[in-house]
Each structure stands twice: as C-alpha cells, then as structure tokens.
Scaffold this active site. Sequence first.
Site, PDB file in Angstrom:
ATOM      1  N   HIS A 155     -18.146  26.813  16.897  1.00  0.00           N
ATOM      2  CA  HIS A 155     -17.036  26.449  16.026  1.00  0.00           C
ATOM      3  C   HIS A 155     -17.556  26.239  14.615  1.00  0.00           C
ATOM      4  O   HIS A 155     -18.660  25.716  14.445  1.00  0.00           O
ATOM      5  CB  HIS A 155     -16.343  25.173  16.525  1.00  0.00           C
ATOM      6  CG  HIS A 155     -14.989  25.006  15.950  1.00  0.00           C
ATOM      7  ND1 HIS A 155     -14.767  24.415  14.725  1.00  0.00           N
ATOM      8  CD2 HIS A 155     -13.774  25.413  16.400  1.00  0.00           C
ATOM      9  CE1 HIS A 155     -13.481  24.451  14.470  1.00  0.00           C
ATOM     10  NE2 HIS A 155     -12.856  25.052  15.455  1.00  0.00           N
TER      11      HIS A 155
ATOM     12  N   ASP B 115     -10.784  27.126  23.231  1.00  0.00           N
ATOM     13  CA  ASP B 115     -10.350  28.333  23.929  1.00  0.00           C
ATOM     14  C   ASP B 115     -11.108  28.591  25.226  1.00  0.00           C
ATOM     15  O   ASP B 115     -10.765  29.499  25.973  1.00  0.00           O
ATOM     16  CB  ASP B 115     -10.523  29.555  23.008  1.00  0.00           C
ATOM     17  CG  ASP B 115      -9.451  29.576  21.941  1.00  0.00           C
ATOM     18  OD1 ASP B 115      -8.332  29.137  22.235  1.00  0.00           O
ATOM     19  OD2 ASP B 115      -9.734  30.027  20.823  1.00  0.00           O
TER      20      ASP B 115
HETATM   21  N1  CMC Z   1     -22.155  33.490  20.712  1.00  0.00           N
HETATM   22  C1  CMC Z   1     -23.400  33.766  20.273  1.00  0.00           C
HETATM   23  N2  CMC Z   1     -23.876  33.398  19.065  1.00  0.00           N
HETATM   24  C2  CMC Z   1     -23.048  32.691  18.286  1.00  0.00           C
HETATM   25  C3  CMC Z   1     -21.739  32.368  18.678  1.00  0.00           C
HETATM   26  C4  CMC Z   1     -21.310  32.777  19.945  1.00  0.00           C
HETATM   27  N3  CMC Z   1     -20.071  32.484  20.371  1.00  0.00           N
HETATM   28  N4  CMC Z   1     -21.132  31.673  17.677  1.00  0.00           N
HETATM   29  C5  CMC Z   1     -22.050  31.573  16.687  1.00  0.00           C
HETATM   30  N5  CMC Z   1     -23.205  32.179  17.044  1.00  0.00           N
HETATM   31  C6  CMC Z   1     -24.457  32.233  16.294  1.00  0.00           C
HETATM   32  C7  CMC Z   1     -24.372  33.243  15.155  1.00  0.00           C
HETATM   33  O1  CMC Z   1     -24.803  34.512  15.562  1.00  0.00           O
HETATM   34  C8  CMC Z   1     -25.296  32.606  14.152  1.00  0.00           C
HETATM   35  O2  CMC Z   1     -26.622  32.852  14.563  1.00  0.00           O
HETATM   36  P1  CMC Z   1     -27.810  33.060  13.475  1.00  0.00           P
HETATM   37  O3  CMC Z   1     -27.878  31.752  12.742  1.00  0.00           O
HETATM   38  O4  CMC Z   1     -29.011  33.376  14.275  1.00  0.00           O
HETATM   39  O5  CMC Z   1     -27.353  34.195  12.598  1.00  0.00           O
HETATM   40  C9  CMC Z   1     -25.056  31.104  14.318  1.00  0.00           C
HETATM   41  O6  CMC Z   1     -24.623  30.955  15.677  1.00  0.00           O
HETATM   42  C10 CMC Z   1     -23.995  30.533  13.391  1.00  0.00           C
HETATM   43  O7  CMC Z   1     -22.822  31.322  13.540  1.00  0.00           O
HETATM   44  P2  CMC Z   1     -21.807  31.669  12.368  1.00  0.00           P
HETATM   45  O8  CMC Z   1     -21.195  32.992  12.657  1.00  0.00           O
HETATM   46  O9  CMC Z   1     -22.476  31.467  11.055  1.00  0.00           O
HETATM   47  O10 CMC Z   1     -20.762  30.520  12.544  1.00  0.00           O
HETATM   48  P3  CMC Z   1     -19.296  30.530  11.977  1.00  0.00           P
HETATM   49  O11 CMC Z   1     -18.978  29.129  11.649  1.00  0.00           O
HETATM   50  O12 CMC Z   1     -19.154  31.530  10.895  1.00  0.00           O
HETATM   51  O13 CMC Z   1     -18.424  31.050  13.219  1.00  0.00           O
HETATM   52  C11 CMC Z   1     -17.047  31.106  15.130  1.00  0.00           C
HETATM   53  C12 CMC Z   1     -17.643  30.211  14.025  1.00  0.00           C
HETATM   54  C13 CMC Z   1     -16.043  30.264  15.930  1.00  0.00           C
HETATM   55  C14 CMC Z   1     -16.294  32.279  14.492  1.00  0.00           C
HETATM   56  C15 CMC Z   1     -18.184  31.606  16.042  1.00  0.00           C
HETATM   57  O14 CMC Z   1     -18.831  30.511  16.661  1.00  0.00           O
HETATM   58  C16 CMC Z   1     -17.693  32.595  17.094  1.00  0.00           C
HETATM   59  O15 CMC Z   1     -17.612  33.792  16.799  1.00  0.00           O
HETATM   60  N6  CMC Z   1     -17.373  32.124  18.335  1.00  0.00           N
HETATM   61  C17 CMC Z   1     -16.815  33.004  19.354  1.00  0.00           C
HETATM   62  C18 CMC Z   1     -15.318  33.199  19.125  1.00  0.00           C
HETATM   63  C19 CMC Z   1     -14.526  31.973  19.469  1.00  0.00           C
HETATM   64  O16 CMC Z   1     -14.704  31.368  20.517  1.00  0.00           O
HETATM   65  N7  CMC Z   1     -13.577  31.633  18.591  1.00  0.00           N
HETATM   66  C20 CMC Z   1     -12.646  30.501  18.808  1.00  0.00           C
HETATM   67  C21 CMC Z   1     -12.899  29.410  17.836  1.00  0.00           C
HETATM   68  S1  CMC Z   1     -12.033  27.885  18.288  1.00  0.00           S
HETATM   69  C22 CMC Z   1     -10.357  28.309  18.140  1.00  0.00           C
HETATM   70  C23 CMC Z   1      -9.938  28.272  16.732  1.00  0.00           C
HETATM   71  O17 CMC Z   1      -9.620  27.199  16.238  1.00  0.00           O
HETATM   72  O18 CMC Z   1      -9.902  29.352  16.111  1.00  0.00           O
END
Ligand code: CMC
Length: 428
Positions: free
Chosen positions: A307, A364
């Site tokens: 998240h 989710d």
């Molecule tokens: N699986 C594997 N790696 C992950 C995941 C995941 N679900 N989420 C984040 N990471 C890794 C990402 O690759 C990055 O790694 P590195 O630092 O080595 O590059 C690190 O964790 C930080 O990730 P980020 O993309 O910078 O984080 P963000 O804040 O931009 O993304 C997120 C948040 C929710 C989009 C992401 O965690 C994600 O894609 N999760 C899966 C989709 C999901 O479950 N979404 C629902 C969110 S809750 C409902 C809502 O309110 O929308």
Amino acid sequence: MSEKAILQLEENSYELPVVIGTEAEKAIDISKLRDVSGYITLDSGYKNTGAVQSAITFLDGEKGILKYRGYSIEELAEKSTFIEVAYLLVYGNLPNKDQLNAFLYQISRHTLIHEDMKKFFDGFPSKSHPMGQLSSLVCSLSAFYPESLHPHPTVEELDLTIIKLLAKMTTIVSWIYKKSLGHPIIYPQNKLNYVANFLNMTFGQRTEEVLIDPVVVSAMDKLLILHADHEQNCSTSTVRIVGSSECNLYSSVSAGISALWGPLHGGANQAVIEMLEQIKIGGGSAEKWINKAKDKNDPFRLMGFGHRVYKNFDPRAKIIKKACDDVLTKLGVNDPILEMAKNLEELALNDSYFVERKLYPNVDFYSGIIYRALGFPTDMFPVLFALGRLPGWIAQWKEMREQKEPIGRPRQVYIGHTDRTYVPIAVR
Ligand code: CMC
C-alpha cells in the site's frame, strides 16, 4: 511562534510556511515557491505531496490508524451502518434519528432510474466489464438530470444530486449484474433498507417475498463501510481534480470510477481472486507466485499486497480477515481459496523481500473471498468497491467545492527536444 522551513537555493534562502494539521501532521507550503524563486517541486506519483487540507478522513500509515471524521474505522465497522457512515462523511457528523430517517426517506424516493436508461444496458455487449458500464451509466445521469450541470448549485440543489446519486447507484449496479446474466431486472422496493434493497435487486427473484439473509446484509454493510473513504487516493484525487474544473458531480464520480478500475487500485480485489484461482489450478503451491512477484524482470505483483500509505498493516484488512472467517462460517461456505490466501499471506509475511519493503495484505486481499461467498462474480468486485467508495467521493467533491479550491493543474519539468526545424516529408 509558527514554524517555518528555510530552503537554500544557490545564493538565496527562502522562508516557507509550515502547516500543521489537527493530528499533528506537518507540511511545508510551497504554493508561492515558484513566484519567489522560479523553482517548482517534483514528486512523481505525488508520493510526498499534499494536494489539499481536508477534514474528512485521517490515516496514519505507520500506526495503521484510519478514522472517518474522527471516528475509528474499527468502531464504525462494528457499531454503525453504511448509510450512517455515508451521512457522516458527506455532512460531517453522525445523524440523529430524525436526520437519519429523513436521509433514508429521501434516498428511497429516488432509487428508480429513468426508463430510457434501460436502453444503455441493452446496448452493452453481454461480456463488457461492469466497471466500464458503471462509469458510463453514472456519467449519463448528468444527461437525465441536467439541473446538476449548474456549476454553482445551491445547497438544496446539491443535496438533491447527492441523494439521487446515492439512491440510483444501487439500482444501476444491480441492473448491470442482472443484465450480465440475461435475467429480468428487479425494481427497487422502498420498504427495504439501503443494503437489503440493493441485495434484493441483485439476487432476488421477481417476487414480493424478500429473500435476503441478515448475515449477508450485515457482511455487505460492513464491507461498504470499510471502503467508504480513504483520503487522497487515486480515484478520490481524480474526483476532486475533475470537479475542480466545476464539472458536475455525476461526471466527476464517473471519472473516479474509471480511476478505481485499474488493478493497482480497486481492480485488485478481482485480480486477487484470479491469482488465487491460478494457484489452485497449479496445485496449490504459492511459492511460484511469491517468486514471480519478487522477480524484477517479471511485471507481476502479488495482488492485494502493499500500500502506498500503510507500511505496517492495513486496519481494513485486519477487520476483513476476521469478517471473512465469520461470514463463511455463518453461511456454511467452505471455500478452499480462503486457506490458500492464508498460506500465501504467511509465506509473504515471512519472506525478507516483503518484510523489507513493508508489504502487507491490503483491503483487497480478503474482500473478494467474502464477495464470492455472498454470490458475486469476480468482475463485479471492483463495482462493489465503487458502491462503497461513493459517499467518500461525494464528501471529497463537496469539500473541494465548499473550500473553493482552484482548478487542479500540476506543473512539470520538460525533458523533450528543444528547438527543432520542420523538415518536409519528402526529405525525412
Ligand atoms: N508485489 C511485489 N512487489 C511489490 C508489491 C507487490 N504487491 N507492491 C510493491 N512492491 C515492491 C515494488 O516493486 C518496489 O520494490 P523496489 O523498491 O525493489 O523497486 C517496492 O515494493 C515499493 O513499491 P512501489 O511501487 O514504490 O509502491 P507504491 O506505493 O507506488 O505502490 C501499490 C503501492 C498498492 C500500487 C503496490 O503495492 C501494488 O502494486 N500492490 C498490488 C496491487 C494492489 O493490491 N492494489 C490495491 C491497493 S489497496 C486498495 C486501494 O485503496 O486502492
């Protein structure tokens, strides 16, 4: 003395005001920075940028705290109803009995949708995704209720638009589902409460008898409360930014629905179940999927994990995980996917990749398992998220307009070509 930040740029130093929220959150106000220095700030994905001052929802991602208008999500989920929470979000306080009754009465008077809207349902291909339909249908309400187009509605006019949107959303969502099955639609029944009416239109038969199980109504109510608002996330920011152009509420919310659709946001609940199904087909081992999620050459992410704001736990996920066990037990549903989800969670929470990055199950991860137990197909899950988020979008849109926020318009740092001379196509 009020706090200030000092920014040193080349030879000059600038004093910037510090804004402190009621929960002691601090921000540096850079709104005048470009005027005085020529600099803008750059923050891709707005990871550290506050776009608004808001009195609706507070969340502390480190401590796993979520409150609507000062009430903890745990207390609201346990003691209130979705409609009470909707009133709280939109109008700022919990309703008293008279206010709640008046609100419910108004909503029940507006659940019908214009008969001409039924033609839209007939026009969509039978396999089209419910979120695309929902976004179009909500936007089309602006055509059926053109008084909503007024850029400066009176309080009464806006209240009526809010009521209509809350009321008609349930009818639209359930009719999308009925149409996907090719089943006859069921009209709203004013005598039912908001959630029971929605479930009756979705799962009921064409009968006077109401077949809605109270366990299902209560589970659905809780899920809607947990999704009702989440401060400045992708879809809410979209609603606020679209509305900042003085665009009407229906179209702004329609844009929010589109933003919610993506698998990184509200589409994740559908993606989680699809992922768990794949694990089941592959023999139940989650390790392959954990490894895929860790592989930087693979775009796959563990759906329902991670998240932007929560870096310890998502309080909504905690409540949903427990509700999931309760609901499945009460309904006598034995879904092997629940065990698979628990195993996957345990594996991930003990894996250094997820631990180091503070990736935990989010709202989710378990919600889809409950939706499934209640009888919804997977492509309806994001639509249910939208139904829950609706009061939050409305409250945020209303606050944005009441605070007379300026039109949303970020800056950029241009990194393209500088001057180039046009070359005729014959010599290119
Ligand atoms: N699986 C594997 N790696 C992950 C995941 C995941 N679900 N989420 C984040 N990471 C890794 C990402 O690759 C990055 O790694 P590195 O630092 O080595 O590059 C690190 O964790 C930080 O990730 P980020 O993309 O910078 O984080 P963000 O804040 O931009 O993304 C997120 C948040 C929710 C989009 C992401 O965690 C994600 O894609 N999760 C899966 C989709 C999901 O479950 N979404 C629902 C969110 S809750 C409902 C809502 O309110 O929308």
